[in-house]
Design a protein around this motif. Structure first.
Motif, PDB file in Angstrom:
ATOM      1  N   ASN A  16     -82.740  43.282  34.630  1.00  0.00           N
ATOM      2  CA  ASN A  16     -84.042  43.499  33.994  1.00  0.00           C
ATOM      3  C   ASN A  16     -85.063  43.813  35.076  1.00  0.00           C
ATOM      4  O   ASN A  16     -85.314  42.973  35.942  1.00  0.00           O
ATOM      5  N   LYS A  68     -79.992  54.122  22.264  1.00  0.00           N
ATOM      6  CA  LYS A  68     -79.648  53.336  23.443  1.00  0.00           C
ATOM      7  C   LYS A  68     -79.594  51.854  23.097  1.00  0.00           C
ATOM      8  O   LYS A  68     -80.382  51.362  22.288  1.00  0.00           O
ATOM      9  N   THR A  69     -78.657  51.143  23.715  1.00  0.00           N
ATOM     10  CA  THR A  69     -78.547  49.694  23.524  1.00  0.00           C
ATOM     11  C   THR A  69     -78.168  49.027  24.843  1.00  0.00           C
ATOM     12  O   THR A  69     -77.499  49.628  25.684  1.00  0.00           O
ATOM     13  N   PHE A  70     -78.579  47.793  24.993  1.00  0.00           N
ATOM     14  CA  PHE A  70     -78.228  47.001  26.163  1.00  0.00           C
ATOM     15  C   PHE A  70     -76.943  46.241  25.840  1.00  0.00           C
ATOM     16  O   PHE A  70     -76.876  45.539  24.829  1.00  0.00           O
ATOM     17  N   GLY A 106     -76.163  42.328  33.996  1.00  0.00           N
ATOM     18  CA  GLY A 106     -77.256  43.054  33.340  1.00  0.00           C
ATOM     19  C   GLY A 106     -78.524  42.811  34.131  1.00  0.00           C
ATOM     20  O   GLY A 106     -78.812  41.671  34.515  1.00  0.00           O
ATOM     21  N   SER A 113     -78.769  52.418  37.222  1.00  0.00           N
ATOM     22  CA  SER A 113     -78.195  53.048  36.031  1.00  0.00           C
ATOM     23  C   SER A 113     -77.135  54.080  36.393  1.00  0.00           C
ATOM     24  O   SER A 113     -76.081  54.153  35.752  1.00  0.00           O
ATOM     25  N   ASN A 140     -82.399  46.861  31.613  1.00  0.00           N
ATOM     26  CA  ASN A 140     -83.425  46.673  30.596  1.00  0.00           C
ATOM     27  C   ASN A 140     -84.765  46.641  31.326  1.00  0.00           C
ATOM     28  O   ASN A 140     -84.928  45.924  32.309  1.00  0.00           O
ATOM     29  N   ALA A 163     -83.035  53.554  31.963  1.00  0.00           N
ATOM     30  CA  ALA A 163     -83.015  52.259  31.285  1.00  0.00           C
ATOM     31  C   ALA A 163     -82.412  52.417  29.896  1.00  0.00           C
ATOM     32  O   ALA A 163     -82.686  53.386  29.198  1.00  0.00           O
ATOM     33  N   CYS A 164     -81.592  51.449  29.493  1.00  0.00           N
ATOM     34  CA  CYS A 164     -80.960  51.561  28.177  1.00  0.00           C
ATOM     35  C   CYS A 164     -81.690  50.747  27.109  1.00  0.00           C
ATOM     36  O   CYS A 164     -81.328  50.796  25.935  1.00  0.00           O
ATOM     37  N   SER A 165     -82.710  50.021  27.488  1.00  0.00           N
ATOM     38  CA  SER A 165     -83.536  49.293  26.525  1.00  0.00           C
ATOM     39  C   SER A 165     -84.818  48.854  27.217  1.00  0.00           C
ATOM     40  O   SER A 165     -84.947  48.968  28.437  1.00  0.00           O
ATOM     41  N   PRO A 196     -76.168  48.300  33.774  1.00  0.00           N
ATOM     42  CA  PRO A 196     -77.144  48.415  32.678  1.00  0.00           C
ATOM     43  C   PRO A 196     -78.485  47.805  33.051  1.00  0.00           C
ATOM     44  O   PRO A 196     -78.552  46.724  33.635  1.00  0.00           O
TER      45      PRO A 196
END
Length: 357
Positions: free
Chosen positions: A191, A336-338, A189, A223, A230, A257-259, A228
């Motif tokens: 960031n 959307k969710t991480f 993941g 992405s 954030n 971005a998913c979060s 994923p």
């Protein structure tokens, strides 16, 4: 060069005193005048890479409001030079200043991959996401030369162990091959920090970071390759980028971005002095307004050590920021969710094929 002259390409404009030292020193105008007359440089403003050899590399994070359990940092100090960086204070533990030293004396942990591998092979270790850059950016300029972060990612892949990355540097795309391999098993993941959509603001806040265009492109590329992302809209600084919350959220959402997450700036330890000196030289017309608004978010102080509040702030200005964040979540990230990273694969890889015998 005068003592109040702006140092281009750096965030901090001086070396603040180290709180652990009995004595401190200052650069006086008469010394600077002597250097001028002699044709000498009073300050070379060069970055130094200094090797160190730690015995451990994975750190247990005990703070209840940081959002990670374990972190590791291939480098100490950070050439990006973000003026607000909370990690500046840790440079004092090494005997340096949280100011210019933090940006110009970069400590290199060349044995980090070996230490990480030993940790992941430890029979007592249970897989839990380890975050690269819990303190300083693992893709700062030093990474181009030393490639320690890439070597660490190869270790994570070898042992099928989940890893998080925090960065504001597009250099991460160099390692897209490893990131894609990790993503196939839901082991990565990322960031990406995006502080402003204004290049002028970015340039003075974060002088040696990737451009905002490059960062948004990085979010889009990661992405689109199944990794994923954030977005870290942090820190939100009242009077500087607080008006950009909705635009920032839309921009990162549009790029995949998913979060997103945010913090309200706090100037703990030596950073209060460093930031105040910086803003008085960089944005003198705004300085007092910005400083007072930051104080309003932290009970009248620039610093705030209250768990659960220190990163969010309180008061009217902080409340306005929170309301914009809620609106941004509802408008751009509703569905959307991480994802939670995979911790189930690591155990069989500790000893490789030895378990077959």
């Amino acid at each position: 060069m005068k003592s109040n002259e702006y140092i281009k390409g750096r965030g901090a404009q001086h070396n603040s005193p180290n709180k652990f030292f009995e004595y401190s020193h200052e650069t006086r105008d008469d010394f600077l005048e002597f250097c001028r007359l002699e044709g000498e440089d009073a300050d070379y403003n060069k970055t130094q890479y200094l090797p160190i050899f730690p015995k451990t590399i994975v750190n247990k994070v005990t703070s209840p409001d940081v959002g990670m359990e374990y972190s590791m940092n291939p480098y100490q100090g950070c050439e990006h030079g973000c003026i607000y960086c909370y990690a500046r204070n840790t440079h004092e533990f090494w005997g340096y200043s949280a100011g210019l030293d933090f940006e110009r004396k970069i400590l290199i942990k060349e044995n980090a991959p070996q230490l990480l591998e030993a940790k992941l092979k430890n029979k007592k270790w249970k897989a839990c996401t380890i975050v690269l850059s819990g303190n300083t950016d693992c893709y700062q300029p030093a990474e181009r030369k030393y490639e320690i972060t890439r070597a660490c990612l190869e270790v994570f892949l070898k042992y099928r162990h989940p890893v998080g990355v925090i960065t504001k540097n597009a250099l991460i795309l160099r390692d897209l091959d490893i990131l894609e391999a990790l993503a196939k098993d839901n082991l990565i993941g990322v960031n990406i920090s995006v502080t402003s959509l204004s290049e002028n603001t970015r340039r003075i806040l974060e002088p040696r970071t990737s451009s905002l265009k490059k960062r948004l492109e990085t979010i889009r590329v990661l992405s689109s390759n199944g990794i994923p992302v954030n977005a870290m809209l942090a820190p939100i600084i009242p009077g500087i980028n607080s008006h950009e919350v909705l635009k920032l959220a839309k921009a990162v959402a549009d790029n995949g971005a998913c979060s997103f997450a945010f913090t309200v700036v706090r100037l703990n330890g030596a950073i209060g002095q460093i930031f105040t000196d910086w803003i008085e030289k960089t944005l003198p017309d705004k300085a007092q307004k910005v400083l007072h608004q930051i104080q309003e978010c932290h009970g009248g102080n620039l610093n705030d050590s209250r768990f659960g509040i220190r990163g969010r702030g309180d008061g009217k200005i902080a409340k306005q920021i929170h309301e914009m964040v809620r609106l941004a979540q509802k408008r751009y990230f509703r569905d959307k969710t991480f994802p939670k990273l995979n911790t189930a694969l690591h155990e069989p890889y500790k000893e490789g094929q030895l378990r077959l015998f």
